[in-house]
Design a protein around this motif. Sequence first.
Motif, short mmCIF file in Angstrom:
data_model
loop_
_atom_site.label_atom_id
_atom_site.label_comp_id
_atom_site.label_asym_id
_atom_site.label_seq_id
_atom_site.Cartn_x
_atom_site.Cartn_y
_atom_site.Cartn_z
N ARG A 259 -0.49 7.18 10.18
CA ARG A 259 -1.84 7.49 9.68
C ARG A 259 -1.90 7.35 8.17
NH1 ARG A 259 -5.43 10.86 12.64
NH2 ARG A 259 -4.72 11.45 14.70
N ARG A 260 -0.88 7.89 7.50
CA ARG A 260 -0.86 7.86 6.04
C ARG A 260 -0.78 6.43 5.52
NH1 ARG A 260 3.38 10.81 5.30
NH2 ARG A 260 2.27 12.78 5.42
N PHE A 261 0.08 5.63 6.13
CA PHE A 261 0.20 4.22 5.75
C PHE A 261 -1.15 3.51 5.86
CE2 PHE A 261 4.95 3.92 6.60
CZ PHE A 261 5.26 3.57 5.29
N LEU A 262 -1.84 3.74 6.99
CA LEU A 262 -3.11 3.07 7.22
C LEU A 262 -4.16 3.52 6.22
CD1 LEU A 262 -4.77 1.12 8.90
CD2 LEU A 262 -5.17 2.95 10.57
N GLY A 263 -4.19 4.82 5.92
CA GLY A 263 -5.12 5.33 4.93
C GLY A 263 -4.90 4.74 3.55
N ILE A 264 -3.62 4.61 3.17
CA ILE A 264 -3.29 4.02 1.86
C ILE A 264 -3.66 2.54 1.83
CG2 ILE A 264 -1.38 3.45 0.31
CD1 ILE A 264 0.00 6.02 1.30
N LEU A 265 -3.44 1.84 2.94
CA LEU A 265 -3.85 0.43 3.01
C LEU A 265 -5.35 0.30 2.78
CD1 LEU A 265 -3.45 -2.58 3.67
CD2 LEU A 265 -3.72 -1.99 6.09
N TYR A 266 -6.14 1.17 3.39
CA TYR A 266 -7.59 1.13 3.21
C TYR A 266 -7.96 1.36 1.75
CZ TYR A 266 -8.34 1.30 8.30
OH TYR A 266 -8.37 1.03 9.64
N ILE A 267 -7.29 2.29 1.09
CA ILE A 267 -7.57 2.56 -0.32
C ILE A 267 -7.25 1.33 -1.18
CG2 ILE A 267 -6.83 3.91 -2.33
CD1 ILE A 267 -6.50 6.29 -0.45
N CYS A 268 -6.14 0.67 -0.87
CA CYS A 268 -5.76 -0.55 -1.61
C CYS A 268 -6.81 -1.65 -1.43
CB CYS A 268 -4.39 -1.04 -1.16
SG CYS A 268 -3.02 0.00 -1.67
N MET A 269 -7.34 -1.77 -0.21
CA MET A 269 -8.35 -2.79 0.04
C MET A 269 -9.66 -2.46 -0.68
SD MET A 269 -6.32 -4.64 1.55
CE MET A 269 -7.45 -6.01 1.43
N ILE A 270 -9.98 -1.16 -0.76
CA ILE A 270 -11.17 -0.74 -1.52
C ILE A 270 -11.01 -1.15 -2.98
CG2 ILE A 270 -12.42 1.26 -2.43
CD1 ILE A 270 -11.71 2.70 0.22
N ALA A 271 -9.84 -0.88 -3.53
CA ALA A 271 -9.57 -1.22 -4.94
C ALA A 271 -9.66 -2.73 -5.16
CB ALA A 271 -8.20 -0.70 -5.35
N SER A 272 -9.18 -3.52 -4.21
CA SER A 272 -9.22 -4.98 -4.36
C SER A 272 -10.66 -5.49 -4.31
CB SER A 272 -8.38 -5.66 -3.29
OG SER A 272 -8.95 -5.52 -2.01
N VAL A 273 -11.48 -4.90 -3.43
CA VAL A 273 -12.89 -5.31 -3.34
C VAL A 273 -13.63 -4.94 -4.63
CG1 VAL A 273 -15.07 -4.93 -2.14
CG2 VAL A 273 -12.97 -5.20 -0.82
N LEU A 274 -13.36 -3.75 -5.16
CA LEU A 274 -13.98 -3.33 -6.41
C LEU A 274 -13.59 -4.27 -7.56
CD1 LEU A 274 -13.61 0.57 -6.24
CD2 LEU A 274 -15.76 -0.73 -6.30
#
Length: 288
Positions: free
Chosen positions: A233-248
Amino acid sequence: MEIFIYIILGAIIGVFSGFFGIGGGIILTPLLLLLGFSPTLVIGTSLMLSLGTSISGAIAHFRLKNIQWRYVAVINIAGIIGTQIAHPIMLNLDTLGHAEAFISISYIALLTFFSFTLLKKQRTHRLKRSPLLSPMLIAGLIGLGAGFISAALGVSGGFFIVPLLIALLGLKVPHAVGTSLASVVFIVSAGFLSYSMSSSLNYLMGISLIIGTFIGAPLGAKATSLVEEKSLRRFLGILYICMIASVLSNIFSLSSIGLFIICTFTIIFFFILTHKYLQQSPKRKITQ
C-alpha cells in the motif's frame, strides 16, 4: 536502438503493473507528455501498452489464483460503456486545445485522493459494505468510472479499481490487483480500438513496449510475495505522489524535474525489491 529502449522501458513498466495492478498507463501517459508527444497519440499509445500489461499481468495473477471472476464480468461491461462516453469528449477537447490540461488536472485530482487513501493509517478491520448497495452494483459503478478514466487519461483504470475494490468490497490487496488486471482487458481494448480508428498512433513504440511488459509483468506479480500488504500500500501511495509531482512539473514546463522524479522512484523501488529478495534467498535455501 529505439526499439531496444522501448522494450526496456516496457519491462520496467511491466514490473510496476504486475506488482501494483495498475496497467502501466498511469506511468507512461505522464512520461510521454513530459517528452512532448500530443495528447491523443499519448492516450492511444498508452492504451496499447495498458492492453499488453493487463493481459500479461492477468495471466500471472490467474496462475497465482488472485482473480475473483464474479466481479470481472460486471466491471468489464460497465467499463466498456464508460470508454464510449469518454472518447468523443476527449476528441473535442483535443480539437479545442484543452486535452492536455484536462489530463493533467484529472491526474492530479485522482492521484491525490488515492495516495491519501493508501497512505493514511489503516484500520484493523475493513470497511463494511453499504446495506443500500449490492456488491455487484458497486462493482458496476467502479467499472463505469474506470472505463471513463481509461479512455480519458490513457490508462487501464487499475489505479482507480484497486483502491476501491479494497475499500468498498473488502478484497485483500493481491486479490484486488489480480481482479483489477483481469477486469480492464476489455475496457482497455474498447478504448484502444476507438482511438486507433480516430487518431494516428505510434504502433512501433506500442508493440515494443508491450514486448517489454510481457517480460516484466510476471516478475512484478511474483515480487508481491516479497513485501507485506501494508508495505505494498505504501509503495503504491508513494508512486502516486511521484506521478503527481511529475504532472505538476510538466504543467510548469519543468519536464526534466518530472523525469528525474520518475527515474529516482524507479531506482529506489528496484533497489528495495532486490534487497528483500536477497534477504529471503538464504531462508528459501534453508527450508529446502
